[in-house]
Design an enzyme around this catalytic site. Sequence first.
Site, mmCIF file in Angstrom:
data_model
loop_
_atom_site.group_PDB
_atom_site.id
_atom_site.type_symbol
_atom_site.label_atom_id
_atom_site.label_comp_id
_atom_site.label_asym_id
_atom_site.label_seq_id
_atom_site.Cartn_x
_atom_site.Cartn_y
_atom_site.Cartn_z
ATOM 1 N N ASP A 67 0.816 -1.214 0.000
ATOM 2 C CA ASP A 67 0.000 0.000 0.000
ATOM 3 C C ASP A 67 0.849 1.264 0.000
ATOM 4 O OD1 ASP A 67 1.021 -0.351 2.551
ATOM 5 O OD2 ASP A 67 -0.905 -0.715 3.502
ATOM 6 N N ASP A 136 -7.131 -2.226 14.351
ATOM 7 C CA ASP A 136 -8.538 -2.533 14.041
ATOM 8 C C ASP A 136 -8.653 -3.797 13.180
ATOM 9 O OD1 ASP A 136 -7.566 -1.664 11.611
ATOM 10 O OD2 ASP A 136 -9.033 -0.058 11.325
ATOM 11 N N GLU A 143 -9.582 -1.815 5.609
ATOM 12 C CA GLU A 143 -10.217 -1.532 6.900
ATOM 13 C C GLU A 143 -11.399 -2.467 7.133
ATOM 14 O OE1 GLU A 143 -8.626 0.203 8.797
ATOM 15 O OE2 GLU A 143 -7.984 2.142 8.023
HETATM 16 C C1 GLP Z 1 -0.242 0.501 8.591
HETATM 17 C C2 GLP Z 1 0.045 -0.358 7.362
HETATM 18 C C3 GLP Z 1 -0.165 -1.818 7.641
HETATM 19 C C4 GLP Z 1 0.476 -2.206 8.945
HETATM 20 C C5 GLP Z 1 -0.183 -1.462 10.075
HETATM 21 C C6 GLP Z 1 0.382 -1.802 11.447
HETATM 22 O O1 GLP Z 1 -1.511 1.029 8.649
HETATM 23 N N1 GLP Z 1 -0.700 0.026 6.220
HETATM 24 O O2 GLP Z 1 0.342 -2.592 6.560
HETATM 25 O O3 GLP Z 1 0.383 -3.587 9.164
HETATM 26 O O4 GLP Z 1 -0.015 -0.085 9.850
HETATM 27 O O5 GLP Z 1 1.445 -0.982 11.761
HETATM 28 P P1 GLP Z 1 2.446 -1.216 12.945
HETATM 29 O O6 GLP Z 1 3.319 -2.332 12.535
HETATM 30 O O7 GLP Z 1 3.205 0.085 13.043
HETATM 31 O O8 GLP Z 1 1.649 -1.505 14.153
#
Ligand code: GLP
Length: 262
Positions: A67, A136, A143
């Site tokens: 993404d 979430d 989402e």
């Molecule tokens: C972002 C990314 C996800 C990721 C998530 C969790 O929103 N788009 O791919 O898994 O955050 O992030 P973190 O690893 O910082 O908790």
Amino acid sequence: MRVIIRKTYEEISLAAANLVKARIKKKPELILGLATGSTPVKLYQELIRMYQEEKLRFVFVKSFNLDEYYGLSSDHPQSYRCFMNTRFFDHIDIDKANTHIPDGRTKDPEEFSAWYEEQIRGMGGIDLQLLGIGSDGHIGFNEPGSSFSSRTRLVALDAQTVSDNARFFERKEDVPLSAITMGIGTILEAKELILLASGESKAEVVAAAIEGPLSSMIPASALQLHPRVTLFLDETAASALTRKRYYHFAEESEQNLGRELF
Ligand code: GLP
């Protein structure tokens, strides 16, 4: 689903890096799906170390990121392109021309998304996709409520995600409110998936994804539909699971049978 539980974040990062290494050794031209967020940072550090000390080569690897924030140019410090370059690509021998990340500045997200899917398909599909999990339950930026058959597209970010990710930006108002993400259907087409989760803040959602019912309200529960998934959890992220003893037992049994873990 294979659930690997280790005490610390460092241990799961190393275990996951070992799996990635094994797959690249087996297929040097691996098509690797990559993720951002704070969780995979140590895994990337381990892979860089393996490149420097163990001659792990990425020259033939091609990558696709899950993404990108919509509206950020690739040189914005919080863009996922910038994250991937500074945290990983700049330190290994991957050809940047072989690294793909959704274009956060495309004028036509629909056309771009179709093109991104075509690129993945044209290369024979993703062999191994890395994933994190949002608080979430999102994977990529899918989402709650995302269809399990969704494809790459422009999505609106949940208020929870915007607030979780505000820590990376100077002001909360700077966090983009939308992103281009591979869909859940796109992710499920990868031949193998690995998901890493660390920390207590992920415990409830990890348990819901692994042991709860399939539900679009927990996008990561879609992983239950995939035949080849390994979850790497540290003890805190695994703390709300009810079947921990079984997961340890299953891992031991595999080893006793002489099956290589990775
Ligand atoms: C972002 C990314 C996800 C990721 C998530 C969790 O929103 N788009 O791919 O898994 O955050 O992030 P973190 O690893 O910082 O908790």
